[in-house]
Design a protein around this motif. Structure first.
Motif, PDB file in Angstrom:
ATOM      1  N   GLU A 197       0.842  -1.193   0.000  1.00  0.00           N
ATOM      2  CA  GLU A 197       0.000   0.000   0.000  1.00  0.00           C
ATOM      3  C   GLU A 197       0.876   1.241   0.000  1.00  0.00           C
ATOM      4  OE1 GLU A 197      -3.505   2.170   2.710  1.00  0.00           O
ATOM      5  OE2 GLU A 197      -2.914   0.083   3.086  1.00  0.00           O
ATOM      6  N   ALA A 198       0.482   2.246  -0.807  1.00  0.00           N
ATOM      7  CA  ALA A 198       1.260   3.480  -0.888  1.00  0.00           C
ATOM      8  C   ALA A 198       0.353   4.642  -1.262  1.00  0.00           C
ATOM      9  CB  ALA A 198       2.389   3.338  -1.907  1.00  0.00           C
ATOM     10  N   LYS A 199       0.786   5.839  -0.838  1.00  0.00           N
ATOM     11  CA  LYS A 199       0.111   7.086  -1.209  1.00  0.00           C
ATOM     12  C   LYS A 199       1.109   7.949  -1.972  1.00  0.00           C
ATOM     13  CE  LYS A 199      -2.938   7.171   2.869  1.00  0.00           C
ATOM     14  NZ  LYS A 199      -2.358   6.029   3.591  1.00  0.00           N
ATOM     15  N   ILE A 200       0.723   8.382  -3.155  1.00  0.00           N
ATOM     16  CA  ILE A 200       1.581   9.181  -4.025  1.00  0.00           C
ATOM     17  C   ILE A 200       0.929  10.539  -4.249  1.00  0.00           C
ATOM     18  CG2 ILE A 200       2.817   9.280  -6.226  1.00  0.00           C
ATOM     19  CD1 ILE A 200       3.565   6.829  -4.585  1.00  0.00           C
ATOM     20  N   VAL A 201       1.725  11.613  -4.091  1.00  0.00           N
ATOM     21  CA  VAL A 201       1.214  12.976  -4.317  1.00  0.00           C
ATOM     22  C   VAL A 201       2.105  13.649  -5.357  1.00  0.00           C
ATOM     23  CG1 VAL A 201       0.586  15.184  -3.281  1.00  0.00           C
ATOM     24  CG2 VAL A 201       0.494  13.091  -1.905  1.00  0.00           C
ATOM     25  N   GLU A 202       1.506  14.120  -6.444  1.00  0.00           N
ATOM     26  CA  GLU A 202       2.225  14.927  -7.430  1.00  0.00           C
ATOM     27  C   GLU A 202       1.761  16.379  -7.289  1.00  0.00           C
ATOM     28  OE1 GLU A 202       3.568  12.471 -11.253  1.00  0.00           O
ATOM     29  OE2 GLU A 202       1.415  12.844 -11.243  1.00  0.00           O
ATOM     30  N   ILE A 203       2.719  17.295  -7.139  1.00  0.00           N
ATOM     31  CA  ILE A 203       2.402  18.707  -6.952  1.00  0.00           C
ATOM     32  C   ILE A 203       3.125  19.525  -8.019  1.00  0.00           C
ATOM     33  CG2 ILE A 203       2.514  20.682  -5.385  1.00  0.00           C
ATOM     34  CD1 ILE A 203       2.529  18.710  -3.054  1.00  0.00           C
ATOM     35  N   PHE A 204       2.364  20.339  -8.749  1.00  0.00           N
ATOM     36  CA  PHE A 204       2.907  21.159  -9.831  1.00  0.00           C
ATOM     37  C   PHE A 204       2.749  22.634  -9.471  1.00  0.00           C
ATOM     38  CE2 PHE A 204       1.464  17.157 -11.503  1.00  0.00           C
ATOM     39  CZ  PHE A 204       2.462  16.766 -12.372  1.00  0.00           C
ATOM     40  N   GLN A 205       3.889  23.360  -9.477  1.00  0.00           N
ATOM     41  CA  GLN A 205       3.868  24.777  -9.094  1.00  0.00           C
ATOM     42  C   GLN A 205       4.792  25.586  -9.992  1.00  0.00           C
ATOM     43  OE1 GLN A 205       4.750  23.509  -4.953  1.00  0.00           O
ATOM     44  NE2 GLN A 205       3.195  24.969  -4.327  1.00  0.00           N
ATOM     45  N   THR A 206       4.527  26.894 -10.059  1.00  0.00           N
ATOM     46  CA  THR A 206       5.290  27.785 -10.924  1.00  0.00           C
ATOM     47  C   THR A 206       5.875  28.929 -10.126  1.00  0.00           C
ATOM     48  OG1 THR A 206       3.677  27.315 -12.670  1.00  0.00           O
ATOM     49  CG2 THR A 206       5.197  29.122 -13.065  1.00  0.00           C
ATOM     50  N   GLU A 207       7.099  29.322 -10.479  1.00  0.00           N
ATOM     51  CA  GLU A 207       7.747  30.514  -9.934  1.00  0.00           C
ATOM     52  C   GLU A 207       8.057  31.431 -11.113  1.00  0.00           C
ATOM     53  OE1 GLU A 207       9.788  32.732  -6.744  1.00  0.00           O
ATOM     54  OE2 GLU A 207       8.238  31.200  -6.823  1.00  0.00           O
ATOM     55  N   GLY A 208       7.472  32.618 -11.128  1.00  0.00           N
ATOM     56  CA  GLY A 208       7.703  33.548 -12.226  1.00  0.00           C
ATOM     57  C   GLY A 208       6.486  33.693 -13.120  1.00  0.00           C
ATOM     58  N   GLU A 209       6.608  34.572 -14.112  1.00  0.00           N
ATOM     59  CA  GLU A 209       5.464  34.932 -14.943  1.00  0.00           C
ATOM     60  C   GLU A 209       5.608  34.555 -16.407  1.00  0.00           C
ATOM     61  OE1 GLU A 209       2.696  36.039 -13.678  1.00  0.00           O
ATOM     62  OE2 GLU A 209       3.563  36.013 -11.666  1.00  0.00           O
ATOM     63  N   LYS A 210       6.720  33.924 -16.794  1.00  0.00           N
ATOM     64  CA  LYS A 210       6.859  33.501 -18.182  1.00  0.00           C
ATOM     65  C   LYS A 210       6.173  32.151 -18.384  1.00  0.00           C
ATOM     66  CE  LYS A 210      10.923  36.228 -19.419  1.00  0.00           C
ATOM     67  NZ  LYS A 210      10.192  36.995 -20.456  1.00  0.00           N
ATOM     68  N   THR A 211       6.388  31.529 -19.536  1.00  0.00           N
ATOM     69  CA  THR A 211       5.619  30.335 -19.915  1.00  0.00           C
ATOM     70  C   THR A 211       6.400  29.048 -19.679  1.00  0.00           C
ATOM     71  OG1 THR A 211       4.415  31.578 -21.603  1.00  0.00           O
ATOM     72  CG2 THR A 211       4.425  29.186 -21.822  1.00  0.00           C
ATOM     73  N   ALA A 212       5.726  28.073 -19.103  1.00  0.00           N
ATOM     74  CA  ALA A 212       6.266  26.714 -18.988  1.00  0.00           C
ATOM     75  C   ALA A 212       5.352  25.766 -19.756  1.00  0.00           C
ATOM     76  CB  ALA A 212       6.359  26.289 -17.530  1.00  0.00           C
ATOM     77  N   PHE A 213       5.968  24.912 -20.575  1.00  0.00           N
ATOM     78  CA  PHE A 213       5.217  23.839 -21.235  1.00  0.00           C
ATOM     79  C   PHE A 213       5.651  22.524 -20.596  1.00  0.00           C
ATOM     80  CE2 PHE A 213       5.040  20.785 -24.968  1.00  0.00           C
ATOM     81  CZ  PHE A 213       3.728  20.434 -24.716  1.00  0.00           C
ATOM     82  N   SER A 214       4.762  21.965 -19.788  1.00  0.00           N
ATOM     83  CA  SER A 214       5.047  20.711 -19.089  1.00  0.00           C
ATOM     84  C   SER A 214       4.317  19.580 -19.787  1.00  0.00           C
ATOM     85  CB  SER A 214       4.591  20.803 -17.627  1.00  0.00           C
ATOM     86  OG  SER A 214       5.219  21.876 -16.966  1.00  0.00           O
ATOM     87  N   ASN A 215       5.082  18.641 -20.310  1.00  0.00           N
ATOM     88  CA  ASN A 215       4.523  17.474 -20.981  1.00  0.00           C
ATOM     89  C   ASN A 215       4.966  16.251 -20.184  1.00  0.00           C
ATOM     90  OD1 ASN A 215       3.331  15.788 -22.942  1.00  0.00           O
ATOM     91  ND2 ASN A 215       5.236  15.651 -24.093  1.00  0.00           N
ATOM     92  N   LEU A 216       4.023  15.644 -19.445  1.00  0.00           N
ATOM     93  CA  LEU A 216       4.397  14.640 -18.448  1.00  0.00           C
ATOM     94  C   LEU A 216       3.631  13.333 -18.631  1.00  0.00           C
ATOM     95  CD1 LEU A 216       3.818  17.604 -16.584  1.00  0.00           C
ATOM     96  CD2 LEU A 216       5.672  16.377 -15.473  1.00  0.00           C
ATOM     97  N   VAL A 217       4.308  12.254 -18.272  1.00  0.00           N
ATOM     98  CA  VAL A 217       3.679  10.926 -18.250  1.00  0.00           C
ATOM     99  C   VAL A 217       4.026  10.258 -16.929  1.00  0.00           C
ATOM    100  CG1 VAL A 217       3.695   8.601 -19.226  1.00  0.00           C
ATOM    101  CG2 VAL A 217       3.653  10.582 -20.756  1.00  0.00           C
ATOM    102  N   THR A 218       3.014   9.724 -16.254  1.00  0.00           N
ATOM    103  CA  THR A 218       3.222   8.907 -15.056  1.00  0.00           C
ATOM    104  C   THR A 218       2.558   7.563 -15.272  1.00  0.00           C
ATOM    105  OG1 THR A 218       3.349  10.820 -13.565  1.00  0.00           O
ATOM    106  CG2 THR A 218       2.784   8.699 -12.577  1.00  0.00           C
ATOM    107  N   GLU A 219       3.352   6.510 -15.271  1.00  0.00           N
ATOM    108  CA  GLU A 219       2.826   5.146 -15.405  1.00  0.00           C
ATOM    109  C   GLU A 219       2.768   4.511 -14.015  1.00  0.00           C
ATOM    110  OE1 GLU A 219       4.047   3.020 -19.297  1.00  0.00           O
ATOM    111  OE2 GLU A 219       5.847   4.107 -18.677  1.00  0.00           O
ATOM    112  N   ILE A 220       1.614   3.932 -13.692  1.00  0.00           N
ATOM    113  CA  ILE A 220       1.419   3.318 -12.379  1.00  0.00           C
ATOM    114  C   ILE A 220       0.974   1.877 -12.565  1.00  0.00           C
ATOM    115  CG2 ILE A 220       0.209   3.448 -10.177  1.00  0.00           C
ATOM    116  CD1 ILE A 220      -0.239   6.418 -10.669  1.00  0.00           C
TER     117      ILE A 220
END
Length: 434
Positions: A197-220
């Protein structure tokens, strides 16, 4: 629609990766890269002509020049200033897609492995060979293929058999766009062993005002009799583009719970796909999105019932404010062999302004006969009678509206099993709905 500029940037990055393999160009892992990039070139970046992307347009990506693997000076004090910084657990942190040892808190244990993708390739190649890239459908999703081709980083988490992990594992993604636009491709693999048994937390945050393109894959991968709780929390800036695919494979008598909470983000696309590969599987999918301004949040879910005697429950709720846009597309497949399936899906939305919009499309495809399945969606405004009743009891109208919206969201947040995380989310949601 042409994406010549952005595709050219991706091709240049792929060539750069190939030039720096240091003799590993013939490895099995790099063969996966090459296959995936060929699939990306064939599939391309999705446009509104694709049915699943009808309401989500990525065209503005082509106007932006990105930096890949940009170096950042983001520090521990910067992290402490962000929300969720006090959430306790085993943590692994990426800044602009690059692993940060300073900002991580990784514990050594014989029962759990928390590694970067690079280290996992060298230390546990058998796990990579068995699971990595085996569940995400790179032959169908162009951006998932791109991720698998370009990902230089990510986390590989393995929970051994017969082990209950009490503390959550927290994966933090910080996009530092204070000085330049960045693009990152992160690919994670999580394996929960039999009877664990496990608990997984993914947290996405930004610092600044320009653009980030996040392309992510999580396989479980959730093995037989295993239990996995998965939480995805998004709190990014209004210039961000986030395309994330979570691909889950469940085995016999396993249990999977997920909650996807979108607090902020300019363009958000969440793909949550579950494949039920055994009997007596149980899964629960919750979602909450609260876009404001011109934010766009698109949730696509898919539950594929392949075997009999399984149950899936799904509840997604949205509060749409200002000129924001929401999309929900939920698919349930019940295969011919999946008799005795119980599958329920519900999407409920509240629109608080005349300029916000919501597009919902629940889908059921059933090839079995002995099943109980239902789906539905509703979109509307708050109950005027309830607001009037609260006003008659001395509660000002703005506060009455806020209380109703908070109560509406609580159906999702109250299900979260990590008390500390639930309390943090309650506070942030209440502040946003003021």
């Amino acid at each position: 629609m042409s994406f010549q500029n952005i595709q050219g940037q991706f091709e240049a990055e792929f060539e750069n990766i190939q030039k720096n393999l240091n003799g590993k160009s013939g490895s099995d892992f790099n063969k996966i890269r090459n296959t995936s990039f060929a699939q990306f070139k064939q599939l391309g970046i999705p446009t509104v002509k694709h049915e699943d992307w009808k309401y989500s347009n990525l065209k503005n990506l082509d106007k932006i020049q990105f930096s890949f693997n940009a170096v950042s000076n983001f520090s521990k004090s910067d992290l402490n200033a962000l929300a969720f910084s006090n959430l306790e657990g085993i943590s692994i942190c990426f800044v602009n897609g690059i692993f940060s040892l300073e900002l991580s808190n990784i514990e050594e244990s014989s029962k759990i492995k928390v590694l970067t993708l690079e280290n996992a390739i060298d230390q546990i190649p058998e796990v990579i060979e068995k699971h990595y890239g085996k569940y995400v459908e790179t032959n169908k999703e162009g951006l998932s293929a791109l991720n698998t081709a370009l990902s230089n980083s990510g986390s590989v988490i393995v929970i051994e058999e017969n082990y209950v992990l009490e503390r959550p594992i927290i994966i933090r993604y910080i996009s530092d766009v204070t000085s330049e636009n960045i693009a990152l491709n992160i690919h994670n693999l999580i394996v929960v062993g039999k009877h664990s048994e496990a608990k997984i937390v993914e947290i996405f945050q930004t610092e600044g005002e320009k653009t980030a393109f996040s392309n992510l894959v999580t396989e479980i991968f959730v093995d037989k009799h295993a239990i996995a709780h998965y939480y995805k929390i998004q709190d990014e800036n209004d210039q961000s583009y986030h395309v994330g695919t979570t691909q889950v494979n469940q085995e016999e008598k396993s249990y999977f719970y997920s909650a996807t909470i979108t607090l902020n983000g300019g363009f958000v696309r969440n793909n949550l796909n579950l494949v039920l590969n055994g009997q007596y599987i149980d899964n629960h999918m919750y979602g909450l999105y609260i876009p404001n301004g011109k934010q766009h949040v698109d949730n696509h879910t898919l539950v594929d019932h392949k075997m009999p005697n399984c149950e899936s429950n799904e509840l997604y709720k949205g509060v749409l404010m200002d000129s924001s846009n929401g999309v929900f597309n939920g698919k349930i497949f019940v295969r011919e062999d999946a008799q005795k399936t119980n599958a329920y899906q519900n999407c409920r939305n509240v629109i608080t302004s005349d300029t916000a919009s919501m597009n919902s499309k629940p889908q059921l495809e059933i090839w079995a006969e002995d099943v109980k399945c239902s789906h539905g969606t509703t979109t509307g405004k708050l109950n005027d009678e309830a607001i009037f009743y609260m006003q008659s009891r001395g509660i000002p109208k703005p506060e009455a509206i806020r209380l109703q919206l908070v109560a509406f969201a609580e159906d999702v947040v109250s299900q979260i099993k990590i008390e500390e995380l639930r309390e943090m989310l309650d506070t942030m949601i209440e502040n946003k709905l003021k």
